[in-house]
Write an enzyme that holds these catalytic residues in place. Structure first.
Site, mmCIF file in Angstrom:
data_model
loop_
_atom_site.group_PDB
_atom_site.id
_atom_site.type_symbol
_atom_site.label_atom_id
_atom_site.label_comp_id
_atom_site.label_asym_id
_atom_site.label_seq_id
_atom_site.Cartn_x
_atom_site.Cartn_y
_atom_site.Cartn_z
ATOM 1 C CG HIS A 166 -0.090 -2.858 5.277
ATOM 2 N ND1 HIS A 166 0.154 -1.484 4.950
ATOM 3 C CD2 HIS A 166 -0.158 -3.618 4.125
ATOM 4 C CE1 HIS A 166 0.077 -1.413 3.671
ATOM 5 N NE2 HIS A 166 -0.116 -2.798 3.206
ATOM 6 C CB SER A 219 6.226 -5.112 0.762
ATOM 7 O OG SER A 219 5.112 -4.690 0.822
ATOM 8 C CE LYS A 251 7.960 -0.722 -10.267
ATOM 9 N NZ LYS A 251 8.970 -1.654 -9.302
ATOM 10 C CG ASP A 252 0.745 0.136 -7.230
ATOM 11 O OD1 ASP A 252 1.557 -1.101 -7.765
ATOM 12 O OD2 ASP A 252 0.685 0.034 -5.920
ATOM 13 C CD GLU A 277 -13.663 -20.365 -19.406
ATOM 14 O OE1 GLU A 277 -13.775 -20.973 -20.486
ATOM 15 O OE2 GLU A 277 -13.783 -19.248 -19.288
#
Ligand code: HEM
Lengths: 418, 279
Positions: A218, A222, A246-247, A290
């Site tokens: 921040h 972005s 959107k998230d 894994e």
């Protein structure tokens, strides 16, 4: 240039009162609300940071619930997990949620990281965001390994054996370190206990470091797919409501995938051997970690010869360590002035090859330690290191990049026209 | 040359050299001759699993309680002389339709006794299992197998083997006489004394003798004909249940959850679209 967002203005007496004393609503406004201006041209790849955060949250919640019933002892661990699944209310949901959640956490992280490589998100002024990200990745890997051991099934036990065995390559004191880490000569009761303590603690460390990650982000704001910094007010929108909405869509799709797996294919990612209780007297035919560790496991196994007086095993550990650390070097390895892969056609080819290479490495890591997989893994590891350490530093000297538009607005206009 | 160094920069040059070194070591390794790998001849005789359909298959499948009871009958009469199902407690059998009285009957006759202490005299004794005791096998050791190879516990077996239920079914019905060719071509593959030839078992030789020998080896209380194939299917169904007793429940809730998420995600798509459209 930084665009100045609308400052937080408390609307009523209570929020004014609170803001003077503890500005939490202001914090929300600045971080997730109307006070954070975000480039309006982000694509869906920019949602994976938030998805990683969601996965982390799922892990912490299900993990806390598991920890209330889990018994950290080598005799009881395996049975206590089975008991959770059978006798705790919705225990199977908690356990399978934690298991599938770990895989999806890594899936989100990998996409998040590849986004960063392709769009050059690691470049100035976001190097620190990137570095903290690499730290998060390493913490997540440590946490996942520790958690997998806690099941105390055959694969858990032997993975713990193999991974702690890597300490023994340290010259002179290696074996001592290994015994110190395990609390014995082989994984044992003390090991389960300490792994549990660490596995419980690390996610909260991760949470704190995620705070730093977002804070650093921040500070500069972005990036965006063009790699051009936003300059005008028309190029940004406030986080709330645009990116919150959107998230939410991304979270919905993520949860759909998560729940489909948890409810219908909960064991899709695990090795059947881990449903056999740990047995120190019987080595599984084929020990493998894994899926999210397969590429690194392949790098580890690719060093097969002693060289310059350094034993093969030590080369393997060094190679594997370096294969993680190189991610942290990225901002200094690639000094191309053009940030986004969109304007770097040659880089784009090497990048696509790199993605294919990681898949190939993962495939090799999954296979038993036999030919032709070892040799294939060696070639794949070679390209892995070459991409980071040779191609990226040299590329800017020879690559002809496309013309970079002068602003985000212009770049996006060109894209829609084309 | 100096110019190139200057253009690349010191840090990148160091990394470049390190990278070239790594590549060289890997190349060196890649061109080393390999020890000739022996192809395991047993793999040639290994057979792909038979297909098995169980009522609990698929997203809307259900456990067939009658079948699970038949499966437990087989387990109790045949498998339990060597294997346990120690993730199950006797009381769990209520879930597949056994009454309290039946469960008491089963536990009192169970092959294992539980070490305990006489509450009056303080003497060590072996007692009958309680309802909440594990359904253990004769080789049960709470401290693990301690290196002795014994018949494995079966309660998780369908999750603990590749192929799951189909594997268990194939194995149970898969005993054959050893192909003649083996003795001629691969004498080292000859089934050792006390072992049995089973092409579904890894390595071809299994220490477990044929368990489901003959028709009507067990008495089914529901009148189903106890063919060996039927017994194998039933006991496999029982073991699939014992490994994932929550399966039916999980699927049923899952369908509801997915339906809810589809609607919620759909709404969020509409919401997102309407917000962005205004720009
Ligand atoms: C626990 C793990 C992580 C969480 C929760 C997390 C979260 C986030 C969030 C919420 C954002 C802003 C939204 C976005 O750009 O997607 C972000 C941005 C970013 N993250 Fe992460 N992250 C994690 C790990 C990583 C890792 C492993 C890396 C790289 C190795 C990384 C590198 C970055 C970069 C470079 C950005 C800025 C991208 C841009 O603005 O263009 N992060 N992260």
């Amino acid at each position: 240039m930084k665009l100045s967002p609308p400052p937080y203005q408390p609307k009523n007496a209570f929020t004014r009162w609170l803001d003077d004393r503890l500005p939490v609503i202001r914090l929300w406004h600045d971080v997730m609300g109307k006070g954070y201006l975000v480039p309006r041209n982000l694509n869906w790849l920019w949602n994976f940071g938030v998805l990683a955060g969601i996965a982390l949250t799922i892990q912490i919640i299900t993990g806390l619930a598991l920890a209330m019933h889990y018994v950290a002892s080598s005799n009881e661990a395996f049975n206590s997990i089975e008991a959770i699944m059978r006798y705790v209310g919705f225990g199977w949901l908690i356990r399978y949620g934690h298991m599938v959640g770990a895989s999806l956490f890594f899936a989100a992280l990998y996409i998040h990281m590849f986004r960063g490589v392709y769009y050059g998100s690691y470049k100035a002024p976001r190097e620190v965001v990137w570095l903290i990200g690499v730290l998060l990745f390493m913490l997540a890997m440590a946490t996942a390994f520790l958690g997998y051991s806690l099941v105390w099934g055959q694969m858990s036990y032997w993975a713990a054996q193999v991974i702690t065995g890597l300490f023994s390559v340290v010259p002179f004191v290696g074996e001592k370190i290994r015994i110190w880490v395990l609390g014995g000569f082989a994984p044992n009761a003390a090991t389960v206990n300490r792994f549990f303590v660490l596995h419980f603690t690390l996610p909260f460390v991760i949470l704190a470091v995620v705070g730093l990650h977002v804070w650093a982000l921040h500070r500069q704001g972005s990036g965006n797919p063009t790699g051009i910094e936003v300059k005008k007010a028309e190029e940004v929108v406030p986080m709330q409501p645009y990116y919150i909405a959107k998230d939410l869509v991304a979270i919905g799709v993520f949860l759909l995938i998560f729940c489909s797996l948890v409810f219908f294919y909960p064991n899709i990612f695990t090795d059947p051997d881990n449903y056999i209780p740990a047995n120190p007297f019987s080595t599984p035919a084929h020990i493998k970690p894994e899926w999210y560790f397969w590429p690194f496991y392949a790098v580890l196994r690719s060093f097969t010869v002693n060289f310059m007086g350094i034993p093969a095993k030590l080369w393997g550990v060094l190679g594997m360590g370096l294969s993680v650390l190189v991610w942290g070097l990225l901002p200094w390895l690639d000094n191309s002035p053009v940030r986004s892969g969109r304007y770097r056609p040659v880089f784009r080819c090497f990048f696509l090859l790199f993605m294919a290479d990681i898949l190939l490495l993962g495939f090799c890591g999954k296979q038993p330690a036999e030919e032709p997989w070892i040799r294939l893994g060696q070639w794949a590891s070679l390209y892995y290191f070459a991409f980071f350490l040779v191609i990226l530093p040299i590329l800017p000297l020879v690559e002809k990049t496309k013309a970079v538009p002068s602003s985000v607005e212009e770049a996006e206009k060109k894209r829609t026209d084309a | 040359m100096l110019n190139l160094v200057r253009r690349i920069g010191f840090i990148r040059l160091v990394c470049l050299l390190a990278g070239l070194a790594m590549c060289f070591v890997l190349l060196w390794g890649a061109f080393q001759p390999r020890a000739k790998q022996e192809i395991d001849p047993a793999a040639r005789y290994q057979k792909p699993l038979k297909s098995l359909k169980l009522p609990s298959d698929g997203l809307t499948g259900h456990f067939d309680k009658k079948q699970l009871r038949r499966g437990f009958t087989v387990f109790q009469a045949v498998c339990a002389s060597c294997h346990g199902a120690n993730q199950l407690r006797f009381q769990d059998l209520a879930e597949i339709g056994y009454s309290k009285a039946e469960i008491d009957g089963i536990r009192q006759e169970w092959i294992n006794r539980i070490p305990d202490v006489d509450p009056n005299t303080g003497e060590a004794l072996m007692r009958q299992p309680n309802r909440n005791d594990r359904i253990t096998g004769p080789y049960y050791n709470p401290l693990g197998s301690q290196g002795i190879v014994t018949a494995p516990d079966l309660s998780l077996i369908t999750k603990a083997r590749k192929g799951g239920a189909a594997y268990v079914y194939s194995l149970l019905t898969g005993y054959e006489s050893e192909p003649k060719e083996i003795a001629e071509r691969y004498p080292q593959l000859k089934t050792p004394e006390g072992n049995f030839y089973n092409p579904y078992f890894k390595g071809l030789h299994i220490a477990m003798p044929v368990a489901l020998l003959s028709e009507n080896q067990v008495n089914y209380e529901d009148g189903t004909k106890a063919s060996t194939d039927q017994m194998a299917k039933d006991v496999t169904a029982f073991l699939a249940w014992s490994a994932e007793p929550e399966l039916e429940n999980r699927h049923r809730i899952g369908i509801g959850v997915i339906a809810f998420l589809l609607v919620a995600t759909g709404l969020s798509v509409v919401c997102c679209y309407r917000i962005w459209r205004k720009l």
